[in-house]
Design a protein around this motif. Structure first.
Motif, PDB file in Angstrom:
ATOM      1  N   GLU A  45      40.050  51.058  31.493  1.00 38.28           N
ATOM      2  CA  GLU A  45      41.388  51.151  32.060  1.00 38.28           C
ATOM      3  C   GLU A  45      41.854  52.595  31.982  1.00 38.28           C
ATOM      4  O   GLU A  45      41.735  53.225  30.925  1.00 38.28           O
ATOM      5  N   ASP A  46      42.364  53.142  33.084  1.00 38.90           N
ATOM      6  CA  ASP A  46      42.857  54.524  33.054  1.00 38.90           C
ATOM      7  C   ASP A  46      44.288  54.551  32.526  1.00 38.90           C
ATOM      8  O   ASP A  46      44.860  53.512  32.170  1.00 38.90           O
ATOM      9  N   GLU A  47      44.874  55.745  32.489  1.00 37.42           N
ATOM     10  CA  GLU A  47      46.222  55.917  31.926  1.00 37.42           C
ATOM     11  C   GLU A  47      47.302  55.190  32.710  1.00 37.42           C
ATOM     12  O   GLU A  47      48.371  54.912  32.185  1.00 37.42           O
ATOM     13  N   THR A  48      47.020  54.831  33.976  1.00 36.19           N
ATOM     14  CA  THR A  48      48.008  54.099  34.776  1.00 36.19           C
ATOM     15  C   THR A  48      47.832  52.582  34.668  1.00 36.19           C
ATOM     16  O   THR A  48      48.592  51.831  35.255  1.00 36.19           O
ATOM     17  N   GLY A  49      46.783  52.150  33.951  1.00 42.58           N
ATOM     18  CA  GLY A  49      46.521  50.723  33.815  1.00 42.58           C
ATOM     19  C   GLY A  49      45.579  50.172  34.861  1.00 42.58           C
ATOM     20  O   GLY A  49      45.304  48.980  34.897  1.00 42.58           O
ATOM     21  N   TYR A 143      26.138  31.449  32.529  1.00 37.68           N
ATOM     22  CA  TYR A 143      27.015  32.576  32.858  1.00 37.68           C
ATOM     23  C   TYR A 143      27.729  32.359  34.185  1.00 37.68           C
ATOM     24  O   TYR A 143      28.908  32.673  34.331  1.00 37.68           O
ATOM     25  N   ILE A 144      27.012  31.842  35.173  1.00 36.04           N
ATOM     26  CA  ILE A 144      27.625  31.569  36.480  1.00 36.04           C
ATOM     27  C   ILE A 144      28.760  30.566  36.326  1.00 36.04           C
ATOM     28  O   ILE A 144      29.889  30.790  36.777  1.00 36.04           O
ATOM     29  N   ASN A 145      28.477  29.439  35.669  1.00 35.18           N
ATOM     30  CA  ASN A 145      29.490  28.395  35.512  1.00 35.18           C
ATOM     31  C   ASN A 145      30.683  28.873  34.689  1.00 35.18           C
ATOM     32  O   ASN A 145      31.833  28.555  35.010  1.00 35.18           O
ATOM     33  N   LEU A 146      30.426  29.638  33.632  1.00 34.85           N
ATOM     34  CA  LEU A 146      31.513  30.125  32.781  1.00 34.85           C
ATOM     35  C   LEU A 146      32.418  31.092  33.554  1.00 34.85           C
ATOM     36  O   LEU A 146      33.642  30.991  33.490  1.00 34.85           O
ATOM     37  N   SER A 147      31.818  32.000  34.317  1.00 35.49           N
ATOM     38  CA  SER A 147      32.652  32.951  35.070  1.00 35.49           C
ATOM     39  C   SER A 147      33.448  32.247  36.168  1.00 35.49           C
ATOM     40  O   SER A 147      34.599  32.606  36.433  1.00 35.49           O
ATOM     41  N   LEU A 148      32.871  31.229  36.790  1.00 34.05           N
ATOM     42  CA  LEU A 148      33.626  30.452  37.793  1.00 34.05           C
ATOM     43  C   LEU A 148      34.766  29.686  37.122  1.00 34.05           C
ATOM     44  O   LEU A 148      35.857  29.548  37.693  1.00 34.05           O
ATOM     45  N   TYR A 150      36.387  30.728  34.435  1.00 35.52           N
ATOM     46  CA  TYR A 150      37.422  31.727  34.144  1.00 35.52           C
ATOM     47  C   TYR A 150      38.192  32.117  35.408  1.00 35.52           C
ATOM     48  O   TYR A 150      39.402  32.327  35.361  1.00 35.52           O
ATOM     49  N   LEU A 151      37.503  32.201  36.534  1.00 31.82           N
ATOM     50  CA  LEU A 151      38.180  32.485  37.804  1.00 31.82           C
ATOM     51  C   LEU A 151      39.162  31.365  38.135  1.00 31.82           C
ATOM     52  O   LEU A 151      40.308  31.616  38.537  1.00 31.82           O
ATOM     53  N   GLU A 152      38.731  30.125  37.926  1.00 28.38           N
ATOM     54  CA  GLU A 152      39.620  28.982  38.147  1.00 28.38           C
ATOM     55  C   GLU A 152      40.842  29.065  37.234  1.00 28.38           C
ATOM     56  O   GLU A 152      41.972  28.819  37.676  1.00 28.38           O
ATOM     57  N   GLN A 153      40.637  29.423  35.961  1.00 32.30           N
ATOM     58  CA  GLN A 153      41.757  29.553  35.029  1.00 32.30           C
ATOM     59  C   GLN A 153      42.779  30.578  35.511  1.00 32.30           C
ATOM     60  O   GLN A 153      43.984  30.363  35.420  1.00 32.30           O
ATOM     61  N   VAL A 154      42.291  31.709  36.011  1.00 27.91           N
ATOM     62  CA  VAL A 154      43.189  32.755  36.510  1.00 27.91           C
ATOM     63  C   VAL A 154      43.991  32.242  37.701  1.00 27.91           C
ATOM     64  O   VAL A 154      45.206  32.413  37.764  1.00 27.91           O
ATOM     65  N   ILE A 155      43.331  31.594  38.636  1.00 30.27           N
ATOM     66  CA  ILE A 155      44.012  31.086  39.825  1.00 30.27           C
ATOM     67  C   ILE A 155      45.056  30.038  39.448  1.00 30.27           C
ATOM     68  O   ILE A 155      46.186  30.063  39.947  1.00 30.27           O
ATOM     69  N   ILE A 156      44.719  29.139  38.544  1.00 26.10           N
ATOM     70  CA  ILE A 156      45.679  28.120  38.088  1.00 26.10           C
ATOM     71  C   ILE A 156      46.860  28.770  37.374  1.00 26.10           C
ATOM     72  O   ILE A 156      48.012  28.406  37.595  1.00 26.10           O
ATOM     73  N   ARG A 168      41.009  39.083  31.545  1.00 24.87           N
ATOM     74  CA  ARG A 168      39.962  39.768  30.774  1.00 24.87           C
ATOM     75  C   ARG A 168      38.867  38.857  30.238  1.00 24.87           C
ATOM     76  O   ARG A 168      37.975  39.307  29.535  1.00 24.87           O
ATOM     77  N   ASN A 169      38.899  37.587  30.580  1.00 21.67           N
ATOM     78  CA  ASN A 169      37.872  36.664  30.075  1.00 21.67           C
ATOM     79  C   ASN A 169      36.499  36.915  30.683  1.00 21.67           C
ATOM     80  O   ASN A 169      35.490  36.565  30.083  1.00 21.67           O
ATOM     81  N   ALA A 170      36.453  37.474  31.880  1.00 20.34           N
ATOM     82  CA  ALA A 170      35.166  37.711  32.543  1.00 20.34           C
ATOM     83  C   ALA A 170      35.262  38.985  33.377  1.00 20.34           C
ATOM     84  O   ALA A 170      36.351  39.388  33.798  1.00 20.34           O
ATOM     85  N   MET A 171      34.118  39.594  33.614  1.00 20.84           N
ATOM     86  CA  MET A 171      34.087  40.819  34.410  1.00 20.84           C
ATOM     87  C   MET A 171      34.626  40.575  35.816  1.00 20.84           C
ATOM     88  O   MET A 171      35.389  41.389  36.345  1.00 20.84           O
ATOM     89  N   ILE A 172      34.275  39.463  36.427  1.00 18.22           N
ATOM     90  CA  ILE A 172      34.707  39.179  37.806  1.00 18.22           C
ATOM     91  C   ILE A 172      36.230  39.087  37.907  1.00 18.22           C
ATOM     92  O   ILE A 172      36.835  39.618  38.825  1.00 18.22           O
ATOM     93  N   THR A 173      36.864  38.439  36.932  1.00 14.78           N
ATOM     94  CA  THR A 173      38.323  38.285  36.989  1.00 14.78           C
ATOM     95  C   THR A 173      39.023  39.604  36.661  1.00 14.78           C
ATOM     96  O   THR A 173      40.067  39.904  37.239  1.00 14.78           O
ATOM     97  N   THR A 174      38.443  40.398  35.776  1.00 10.86           N
ATOM     98  CA  THR A 174      39.019  41.700  35.462  1.00 10.86           C
ATOM     99  C   THR A 174      38.978  42.600  36.694  1.00 10.86           C
ATOM    100  O   THR A 174      39.962  43.244  37.044  1.00 10.86           O
ATOM    101  N   LEU A 175      37.837  42.617  37.374  1.00 11.99           N
ATOM    102  CA  LEU A 175      37.683  43.465  38.559  1.00 11.99           C
ATOM    103  C   LEU A 175      38.574  43.026  39.717  1.00 11.99           C
ATOM    104  O   LEU A 175      39.026  43.857  40.492  1.00 11.99           O
ATOM    105  N   LEU A 176      38.798  41.737  39.838  1.00  8.88           N
ATOM    106  CA  LEU A 176      39.581  41.226  40.958  1.00  8.88           C
ATOM    107  C   LEU A 176      41.063  41.046  40.618  1.00  8.88           C
ATOM    108  O   LEU A 176      41.804  40.451  41.386  1.00  8.88           O
TER     109      LEU A 176
END
Length: 189
Positions: A45-49, A143-148, A150-156, A168-176
């Motif tokens: 994370e940079d200084e702006t977040g 790993y595939i199922n766990l990241s999916l 976590y993505l579902e958790q974020v959307i909900i 921050r639970n998974a790389m995919i959700t952090t990036l998106l």
């Protein structure tokens, strides 16, 4: 055109929650190179977040054809394998990102507009028990199922307007994060 444009692309693979640059010169120079030998893409994370990536190439492109060529190169570097249900199963999530900057030609010191388009290919969920998976394929499926999940958790969490969103639970959700909950429009096909 009355604008200057700068267009760059990147292509990230997320395999077992680790990031790899699909356009890394080492990867397509030595196609049979082991994934473990390639540099991992790291998040910070940079200084702006804002979320930034290290060990990730941003490649300037001038034409649609050039961008599509890089998309093809990246696709040939993806992790795939045969599973009981699919001869060429992708074992990772991938994000092809197009970064566009524009500025008016007559306003050299003025406002620069930036946008980012993420094209995301999610690996499909695996029914581990029914497919009879084992070994490395089983580990990849976890790993595939766990990241999916976590993505579902974020959307909900976003939909129910919760105070904490677990990006921050998974790389995919952090990036998106900015695509899912930022100032953007998201379409799932």
């Amino acid at each position: 055109s009355k604008y200057y444009y700068k267009i760059e692309i990147s292509y990230l693979e997320i395999y077992n929650n680790e990031g790899y640059d699909l356009l890394n010169e080492q990867q397509h120079a030595q196609h049979n190179k082991l994934l473990a030998d390639l540099p991992k893409v790291k998040l910070y994370e940079d200084e702006t977040g804002s979320i930034c990536l290290s060990n990730m190439n941003l490649i300037p492109v001038a034409t649609e054809e050039e961008a599509l060529n890089y998309l093809f190169i990246g696709d040939t570097n993806r992790m795939i394998c045969e599973t009981p249900n699919n001869d060429t199963s992708s074992r990772s999530h991938c994000i092809f990102t197009i970064f566009i900057e524009s500025q008016e030609k007559q306003d050299q010191n003025g406002k620069v507009r930036r946008c980012k388009l993420n094209l995301v290919d999610l690996a499909g969920s695996e029914r581990v028990y029914k497919a009879g998976l084992d070994g490395n394929i089983l580990n990849e499926s976890k790993y595939i199922n766990l990241s999916l999940h976590y993505l579902e958790q974020v959307i909900i969490s976003l939909h129910s307007k919760q105070s904490h969103i677990p990006y921050r639970n998974a790389m995919i959700t952090t990036l998106l994060k900015d695509s899912l909950g930022g100032n953007c429009k998201t379409i799932m096909v």
